[in-house]
Design a protein around this motif. Structure first.
Motif, mmCIF file in Angstrom:
data_model
loop_
_atom_site.group_PDB
_atom_site.id
_atom_site.type_symbol
_atom_site.label_atom_id
_atom_site.label_comp_id
_atom_site.label_asym_id
_atom_site.label_seq_id
_atom_site.Cartn_x
_atom_site.Cartn_y
_atom_site.Cartn_z
ATOM 1 N N LEU A 42 -3.574 -18.137 21.227
ATOM 2 C CA LEU A 42 -2.745 -18.355 20.041
ATOM 3 C C LEU A 42 -3.384 -19.243 18.982
ATOM 4 O O LEU A 42 -3.224 -18.964 17.787
ATOM 5 N N PRO A 43 -4.104 -20.324 19.339
ATOM 6 C CA PRO A 43 -4.710 -21.125 18.257
ATOM 7 C C PRO A 43 -5.647 -20.312 17.361
ATOM 8 O O PRO A 43 -5.630 -20.467 16.136
ATOM 9 N N ARG A 44 -6.425 -19.436 17.976
ATOM 10 C CA ARG A 44 -7.343 -18.598 17.179
ATOM 11 C C ARG A 44 -6.554 -17.623 16.302
ATOM 12 O O ARG A 44 -6.868 -17.429 15.123
ATOM 13 N N ALA A 45 -5.522 -17.008 16.886
ATOM 14 C CA ALA A 45 -4.712 -16.056 16.134
ATOM 15 C C ALA A 45 -3.966 -16.745 14.991
ATOM 16 O O ALA A 45 -3.911 -16.227 13.864
ATOM 17 N N PHE A 46 -3.399 -17.919 15.269
ATOM 18 C CA PHE A 46 -2.650 -18.635 14.240
ATOM 19 C C PHE A 46 -3.561 -19.103 13.106
ATOM 20 O O PHE A 46 -3.161 -19.108 11.939
ATOM 21 N N THR A 47 -4.785 -19.501 13.455
ATOM 22 C CA THR A 47 -5.730 -19.946 12.423
ATOM 23 C C THR A 47 -6.067 -18.805 11.472
ATOM 24 O O THR A 47 -6.080 -18.979 10.245
ATOM 25 N N ALA A 48 -6.343 -17.627 12.032
ATOM 26 C CA ALA A 48 -6.665 -16.463 11.195
ATOM 27 C C ALA A 48 -5.459 -16.044 10.355
ATOM 28 O O ALA A 48 -5.601 -15.685 9.174
ATOM 29 N N PHE A 49 -4.272 -16.092 10.947
ATOM 30 C CA PHE A 49 -3.066 -15.720 10.219
ATOM 31 C C PHE A 49 -2.799 -16.695 9.082
ATOM 32 O O PHE A 49 -2.486 -16.292 7.954
ATOM 33 N N ARG A 50 -2.920 -17.993 9.374
ATOM 34 C CA ARG A 50 -2.637 -19.021 8.370
ATOM 35 C C ARG A 50 -3.590 -18.913 7.179
ATOM 36 O O ARG A 50 -3.205 -19.195 6.033
ATOM 37 N N ALA A 51 -4.830 -18.484 7.418
ATOM 38 C CA ALA A 51 -5.794 -18.329 6.328
ATOM 39 C C ALA A 51 -5.330 -17.267 5.333
ATOM 40 O O ALA A 51 -5.627 -17.349 4.140
ATOM 41 N N GLN A 52 -4.590 -16.271 5.812
ATOM 42 C CA GLN A 52 -4.116 -15.190 4.942
ATOM 43 C C GLN A 52 -2.711 -15.454 4.405
ATOM 44 O O GLN A 52 -2.392 -15.048 3.289
ATOM 45 N N GLN A 53 -1.878 -16.124 5.225
ATOM 46 C CA GLN A 53 -0.484 -16.345 4.852
ATOM 47 C C GLN A 53 -0.126 -17.820 5.026
ATOM 48 O O GLN A 53 0.560 -18.212 5.965
ATOM 49 N N PRO A 54 -0.583 -18.678 4.130
ATOM 50 C CA PRO A 54 -0.378 -20.129 4.309
ATOM 51 C C PRO A 54 1.070 -20.583 4.181
ATOM 52 O O PRO A 54 1.407 -21.684 4.612
ATOM 53 N N ASN A 55 1.943 -19.761 3.592
ATOM 54 C CA ASN A 55 3.311 -20.200 3.330
ATOM 55 C C ASN A 55 4.327 -19.708 4.353
ATOM 56 O O ASN A 55 5.516 -20.018 4.232
ATOM 57 N N ILE A 56 3.892 -18.941 5.313
ATOM 58 C CA ILE A 56 4.811 -18.445 6.335
ATOM 59 C C ILE A 56 4.888 -19.449 7.477
ATOM 60 O O ILE A 56 3.867 -19.887 8.006
ATOM 61 N N LEU A 57 6.095 -19.800 7.858
ATOM 62 C CA LEU A 57 6.306 -20.746 8.950
ATOM 63 C C LEU A 57 5.979 -20.080 10.283
ATOM 64 O O LEU A 57 6.407 -18.951 10.551
ATOM 65 N N LEU A 58 5.232 -20.785 11.123
ATOM 66 C CA LEU A 58 4.885 -20.284 12.456
ATOM 67 C C LEU A 58 5.619 -21.110 13.498
ATOM 68 O O LEU A 58 5.731 -22.326 13.376
ATOM 69 N N ARG A 59 6.111 -20.435 14.525
ATOM 70 C CA ARG A 59 6.802 -21.137 15.610
ATOM 71 C C ARG A 59 6.252 -20.609 16.935
ATOM 72 O O ARG A 59 6.298 -19.404 17.198
ATOM 73 N N ALA A 60 5.738 -21.512 17.752
ATOM 74 C CA ALA A 60 5.151 -21.137 19.043
ATOM 75 C C ALA A 60 6.003 -21.688 20.174
ATOM 76 O O ALA A 60 6.448 -22.833 20.131
ATOM 77 N N HIS A 61 6.223 -20.864 21.182
ATOM 78 C CA HIS A 61 6.931 -21.267 22.393
ATOM 79 C C HIS A 61 5.995 -21.039 23.580
ATOM 80 O O HIS A 61 5.415 -19.962 23.718
ATOM 81 N N SER A 62 5.865 -22.016 24.442
ATOM 82 C CA SER A 62 5.131 -21.843 25.694
ATOM 83 C C SER A 62 6.161 -21.762 26.807
ATOM 84 O O SER A 62 6.944 -22.697 27.002
ATOM 85 N N ALA A 63 6.169 -20.632 27.535
ATOM 86 C CA ALA A 63 7.257 -20.403 28.485
ATOM 87 C C ALA A 63 6.810 -19.448 29.590
ATOM 88 O O ALA A 63 5.857 -18.688 29.417
ATOM 89 N N PRO A 64 7.492 -19.472 30.730
ATOM 90 C CA PRO A 64 7.219 -18.493 31.785
ATOM 91 C C PRO A 64 7.687 -17.101 31.364
ATOM 92 O O PRO A 64 8.460 -16.957 30.406
ATOM 93 N N ILE A 65 7.246 -16.092 32.088
ATOM 94 C CA ILE A 65 7.484 -14.712 31.693
ATOM 95 C C ILE A 65 8.968 -14.397 31.566
ATOM 96 O O ILE A 65 9.387 -13.693 30.637
ATOM 97 N N ALA A 66 9.802 -14.890 32.482
ATOM 98 C CA ALA A 66 11.234 -14.586 32.418
ATOM 99 C C ALA A 66 11.853 -15.130 31.133
ATOM 100 O O ALA A 66 12.691 -14.466 30.505
#
Length: 300
Positions: A106-130
């Motif tokens: 996710l850090p790599r994906a979020f970095t690339a996304f943020r470079a293109q869309q700096p104004n979109i809010l990102l929210r990450a959740h770390s959780a088990p599969i269920a």
């Protein structure tokens, strides 16, 4: 059962006492007790028995609790979404991932996304599969990343690649002289690995049986990152996924597991929910990040 009744019932089930539940909900104990009594009156049956100052759930309470938790999760998700809309966060991308992909991909994906869309809010959740599945169903996450593709039929799982296992050795361990290890090398060693009934544990057990090797962890873990401290303390060899950048941790040596099993890394979405344009862009960045991470190969 009304929304407030649902909140109070769930809080008491989780906390075990009226005092603790009231603290969780930030209301007074008498107010919570009143809501609980009103809930029981409205339902027409008792939810809790009072035993030595604690509340013991009745069979009826235990029966409805799983459904109550699911409904409350959906209500919480709706509240968060309406808050986001009120605050003008229409541009919002939510991603839920199990800990290894959350750390490695996710850090790599979020970095690339943020470079293109700096104004979109990102929210990450770390959780088990269920929990990831529940969030996708509730709309509290649009995308999921997990190390499993055996999901319910309402969840689409696109396998992006697969990952094997790594062995984490305490510094100075005799097996450190080898450039790679096999399951046979681990026989008789104190092992730190996944608890039963998880995908990695099942894959390891199947591979061990196929190779005629008997392996049994002496210390079971839920997530691979938790093995680091135990290995550093000399409690055994960590047998964990090879996705995380283990070479960055001091006090341990990392060796790939040769001839071992692999398990998938999957991108998850709900079949019942359409992705926004921003979600689709994040999906593409997660795919690219996964391919890049897997393409870099194992680092000792």
């Amino acid at each position: 059962m009304r929304a407030r009744h649902l909140e109070v019932f769930t809080a008491v089930m989780r906390a075990g006492t009226v005092t603790a539940a009231a603290r969780m909900l930030n209301i007074s104990q008498p107010a919570l007790s009143q809501v609980l009594l009103h809930t029981e009156d409205e339902l027409g049956f008792t939810l809790f028995e009072r035993v030595k100052g604690r509340l013991r759930p009745t069979p009826e309470a235990l029966e409805i609790f799983p459904d109550a938790e699911r409904l409350l999760a959906g209500l919480d998700g709706l509240r968060r979404k309406t808050t986001d809309l009120r605050l003008g966060r229409a541009g919002l991308v939510r991603v839920a991932a199990s800990p290894p992909p959350a750390i490695a991909i996710l850090p790599r994906a979020f970095t690339a996304f943020r470079a293109q869309q700096p104004n979109i809010l990102l929210r990450a959740h770390s959780a088990p599969i269920a929990a990831i599945v529940d969030m996708l169903r509730a709309g509290d996450a649009s995308l999921g990343v997990a190390m499993d593709d055996r999901l319910p039929p309402d969840i689409d799982a696109q396998v992006m690649g697969s990952i094997g296992f790594a062995c984490l050795l305490p510094a100075g361990h005799a097996l450190q002289r080898k450039t790679e290890l096999t399951l046979a090398d681990l026989v008789g060693e104190e092992l730190i690995s996944y608890r039963g009934n998880t995908r990695p544990a099942e894959e390891l057990a199947h591979s061990a049986r196929a190779q005629g090797v008997a392996l049994s962890p002496s210390l079971e873990i839920d997530i691979s990152i938790s093995a680091v401290g135990f290995v550093q303390a000399g409690l055994g060899i960590g047998l964990v996924d090879a996705l995380l950048p283990w070479h960055q941790f001091a006090g341990l040596a990392v060796r790939p597991l040769a001839g071992g099993p692999e398990f998938p890394i999957a991108l998850l979405t709900s079949r019942a929910r359409a992705l926004s344009r921003a979600d689709e862009m994040m999906r593409d960045e997660i795919r690219a990040a996964c391919f890049a991470v897997l393409g870099e190969g194992f680092k000792a």
